[in-house]
Design an enzyme around this catalytic site. Structure first.
Site, PDB file in Angstrom:
ATOM      1  N   SER A  93      -4.451  -9.664  -3.063  1.00 53.98           N
ATOM      2  CA  SER A  93      -4.884 -10.682  -4.033  1.00 53.98           C
ATOM      3  C   SER A  93      -3.707 -11.531  -4.497  1.00 53.98           C
ATOM      4  CB  SER A  93      -5.515  -9.994  -5.248  1.00 53.98           C
ATOM      5  OG  SER A  93      -4.563  -9.090  -5.815  1.00 53.98           O
TER       6      SER A  93
ATOM      7  N   CYS B  77      11.215  20.142 -10.605  1.00 51.88           N
ATOM      8  CA  CYS B  77      12.238  19.709  -9.650  1.00 51.88           C
ATOM      9  C   CYS B  77      13.093  20.922  -9.290  1.00 51.88           C
ATOM     10  CB  CYS B  77      13.110  18.626 -10.274  1.00 51.88           C
ATOM     11  SG  CYS B  77      14.623  18.281  -9.348  1.00 51.88           S
TER      12      CYS B  77
ATOM     13  N   GLY C 215      -5.015  -9.121   3.178  1.00 55.36           N
ATOM     14  CA  GLY C 215      -5.689  -8.176   2.286  1.00 55.36           C
ATOM     15  C   GLY C 215      -4.983  -7.940   0.975  1.00 55.36           C
TER      16      GLY C 215
ATOM     17  N   HIS D   5       5.820  -0.476  -2.726  1.00 60.70           N
ATOM     18  CA  HIS D   5       5.394   0.304  -3.897  1.00 60.70           C
ATOM     19  C   HIS D   5       5.476   1.796  -3.647  1.00 60.70           C
ATOM     20  CE1 HIS D   5       2.959  -3.470  -5.200  1.00 60.70           C
ATOM     21  NE2 HIS D   5       4.214  -3.541  -5.582  1.00 60.70           N
TER      22      HIS D   5
ATOM     23  N   ASN E  22      -8.100 -13.015   4.373  1.00 63.57           N
ATOM     24  CA  ASN E  22      -8.728 -12.453   3.177  1.00 63.57           C
ATOM     25  C   ASN E  22     -10.091 -13.115   3.021  1.00 63.57           C
ATOM     26  OD1 ASN E  22      -9.473 -11.750   0.495  1.00 63.57           O
ATOM     27  ND2 ASN E  22      -7.309 -11.518  -0.061  1.00 63.57           N
ATOM     28  N   PRO E  23     -11.166 -12.307   2.835  1.00 58.04           N
ATOM     29  CA  PRO E  23     -12.487 -12.936   2.669  1.00 58.04           C
ATOM     30  C   PRO E  23     -12.563 -13.816   1.423  1.00 58.04           C
ATOM     31  CG  PRO E  23     -12.666 -10.542   2.973  1.00 58.04           C
ATOM     32  CD  PRO E  23     -11.228 -10.852   2.795  1.00 58.04           C
TER      33      PRO E  23
ATOM     34  N   ASP F 117      -0.627   4.170   0.957  1.00 60.41           N
ATOM     35  CA  ASP F 117      -1.505   5.138   1.638  1.00 60.41           C
ATOM     36  C   ASP F 117      -0.953   5.652   2.965  1.00 60.41           C
ATOM     37  OD1 ASP F 117      -3.764   2.348   2.382  1.00 60.41           O
ATOM     38  OD2 ASP F 117      -2.032   3.052   3.519  1.00 60.41           O
TER      39      ASP F 117
ATOM     40  N   ASN G 164       0.833  -1.199   0.000  1.00 61.39           N
ATOM     41  CA  ASN G 164       0.000   0.000   0.000  1.00 61.39           C
ATOM     42  C   ASN G 164       0.868   1.249   0.000  1.00 61.39           C
ATOM     43  OD1 ASN G 164      -2.097  -1.807   0.190  1.00 61.39           O
ATOM     44  ND2 ASN G 164      -2.328  -1.581   2.395  1.00 61.39           N
TER      45      ASN G 164
HETATM   46  N1  APR Z   1      -9.841  -7.543   4.814  1.00 60.74           N
HETATM   47  C1  APR Z   1      -8.973  -8.389   4.197  1.00 60.74           C
HETATM   48  N2  APR Z   1      -8.889  -8.515   2.849  1.00 60.74           N
HETATM   49  C2  APR Z   1      -9.720  -7.754   2.109  1.00 60.74           C
HETATM   50  C3  APR Z   1     -10.658  -6.857   2.677  1.00 60.74           C
HETATM   51  C4  APR Z   1     -10.687  -6.784   4.093  1.00 60.74           C
HETATM   52  N3  APR Z   1     -11.543  -5.956   4.714  1.00 60.74           N
HETATM   53  N4  APR Z   1     -11.332  -6.249   1.658  1.00 60.74           N
HETATM   54  C5  APR Z   1     -10.836  -6.743   0.508  1.00 60.74           C
HETATM   55  N5  APR Z   1      -9.884  -7.657   0.768  1.00 60.74           N
HETATM   56  C6  APR Z   1      -9.058  -8.403  -0.171  1.00 60.74           C
HETATM   57  C7  APR Z   1      -9.708  -8.730  -1.480  1.00 60.74           C
HETATM   58  O1  APR Z   1     -10.379  -9.982  -1.408  1.00 60.74           O
HETATM   59  C8  APR Z   1      -8.491  -8.811  -2.412  1.00 60.74           C
HETATM   60  O2  APR Z   1      -7.979 -10.143  -2.462  1.00 60.74           O
HETATM   61  O3  APR Z   1      -7.970  -7.563  -0.474  1.00 60.74           O
HETATM   62  C9  APR Z   1      -7.445  -7.920  -1.740  1.00 60.74           C
HETATM   63  C10 APR Z   1      -7.163  -6.654  -2.513  1.00 60.74           C
HETATM   64  O4  APR Z   1      -6.573  -7.047  -3.710  1.00 60.74           O
HETATM   65  P1  APR Z   1      -6.123  -5.945  -4.781  1.00 60.74           P
HETATM   66  O5  APR Z   1      -7.213  -4.948  -4.981  1.00 60.74           O
HETATM   67  O6  APR Z   1      -5.565  -6.695  -5.939  1.00 60.74           O
HETATM   68  O7  APR Z   1      -4.957  -5.136  -4.051  1.00 60.74           O
HETATM   69  P2  APR Z   1      -3.477  -5.608  -3.779  1.00 60.74           P
HETATM   70  O8  APR Z   1      -3.371  -7.074  -3.597  1.00 60.74           O
HETATM   71  O9  APR Z   1      -2.950  -4.747  -2.691  1.00 60.74           O
HETATM   72  O10 APR Z   1      -2.728  -5.212  -5.137  1.00 60.74           O
HETATM   73  C11 APR Z   1      -1.313  -5.352  -5.115  1.00 60.74           C
HETATM   74  O11 APR Z   1      -1.147  -4.406  -7.266  1.00 60.74           O
HETATM   75  O12 APR Z   1      -2.026  -3.044  -8.687  1.00 60.74           O
HETATM   76  C12 APR Z   1      -0.952  -3.167  -7.884  1.00 60.74           C
HETATM   77  O13 APR Z   1       0.351  -1.509  -6.871  1.00 60.74           O
HETATM   78  C13 APR Z   1      -0.902  -2.122  -6.829  1.00 60.74           C
HETATM   79  O14 APR Z   1      -0.174  -2.398  -4.554  1.00 60.74           O
HETATM   80  C14 APR Z   1      -1.073  -2.883  -5.528  1.00 60.74           C
HETATM   81  C15 APR Z   1      -0.706  -4.285  -5.939  1.00 60.74           C
END
Ligand code: APR
Length: 249
Positions: free
Chosen positions: A194, A152, A192, A124, A218-219, A109, A107
């Site tokens: 994917s 810059c 959290g 990232h 992860n749900p 954020d 993240n």
């Molecule tokens: N608690 C736990 N997991 C959750 C929740 C929650 N409340 N809500 C959603 N999720 C899960 C979803 O099921 C999903 O598997 O979080 C995951 C989010 O997946 P992505 O949206 O693909 O985000 P992420 O895995 O962080 O992506 C990785 O990819 O696109 C790039 O740079 C971007 O950092 C990002 C990276």
């Protein structure tokens, strides 16, 4: 998921109690309960017409710096209005309860830091930093509030958001720290994410190869679910505080 439904296996609690080194890898799912859309959630408003993958690239910034910069300013405002949630706070608590804890996040954020986590390995980058798009050597700076990418101060090339874009390399320091932690840890929490984007997606396998207990929070199932000894199919904001509560009993 309600507390009553959340069943945490005793073996997991024992593994957590005995782990001398825990690594947590987080993705946008841990910030979802703070109201920050996950990376693959549909974009909203003006930005609904774009895919993040169309904007978060060096080519997109080269082609239309103002558009890409505006998208990040929108994301900065969205995230600045969000607050860390119980999941972020539980990881701060966990860090104080295990002999060694490494927090790796995909993240950008900054919510882990705002919750109180230290030494966060930002795979990232961070939304609230800028750096020179020509990488002239000027130091990173706090994110500018300008409506257009500012020059810059050192070379006058445009500043850009301090995040890693698609097609760009992960900062080598982050890769080295993450790989070293995963090669030594006793327990690996994938929270959290994917697990679609490499190299972060390979960290669970690296941890498992060193004999670590792999736990997924992860749900939904993901690409690493089959490597997890334990899957807690619930929201991080419910699961992580529960793990802390059981750890402290
Ligand atoms: N608690 C736990 N997991 C959750 C929740 C929650 N409340 N809500 C959603 N999720 C899960 C979803 O099921 C999903 O598997 O979080 C995951 C989010 O997946 P992505 O949206 O693909 O985000 P992420 O895995 O962080 O992506 C990785 O990819 O696109 C790039 O740079 C971007 O950092 C990002 C990276």
């Amino acid at each position: 998921m309600s507390e009553a439904v959340l069943d945490v296996p005793q073996g997991l609690i024992e593994a957590l109690r005995n782990a001398r080194h825990v690594v947590a890898l987080t993705g946008s799912g841990i910030s979802a309960e703070s109201g920050v859309p996950t990376f693959r959630d549909a974009q909203s408003g003006l930005w609904a017409q774009y895919e993040p993958t169309e904007l978060a690239t060096p080519e997109a910034f080269e082609a239309d710096p103002k558009l890409v910069w505006s998208w990040y300013q929108w994301r900065r405002e969205l995230v600045a209005a969000a607050q860390p949630n119980a999941g972020h706070r539980a990881l701060v608590e966990l860090a104080g309860r295990v002999p060694r804890f490494d927090l790796l996040t995909q993240n950008v954020d900054g919510l882990h830091q705002r919750a109180g986590s230290c030494d966060v390995v930002e795979y990232h980058g961070n939304l609230f930093r800028d750096f020179c798009s020509a990488r002239c050597g000027a130091p990173d700076s706090i994110a500018s509030a300008a409506t257009e990418p500012p020059p810059c101060p050192r070379c006058s090339a445009l500043l850009r958001p301090g995040v890693v874009w698609f097609g760009e390399a992960i900062p080598s320091i982050a890769v080295d720290l993450a790989n070293a932690a995963c090669a030594e840890c006793a327990l690996f929490l994938s929270i959290g994410t994917s697990s679609l984007v490499w190299p972060a997606a390979g960290l669970a396998t690296l941890a498992a190869a060193n004999g670590a207990v792999v736990v997924e929070v992860n749900p939904h199932e993901t690409g690493i679910s089959d490597r997890a000894q334990y899957r807690l199919a619930a929201n991080a904001g419910a699961v992580l505080p529960k793990l802390i509560d059981l750890l402290l009993r």
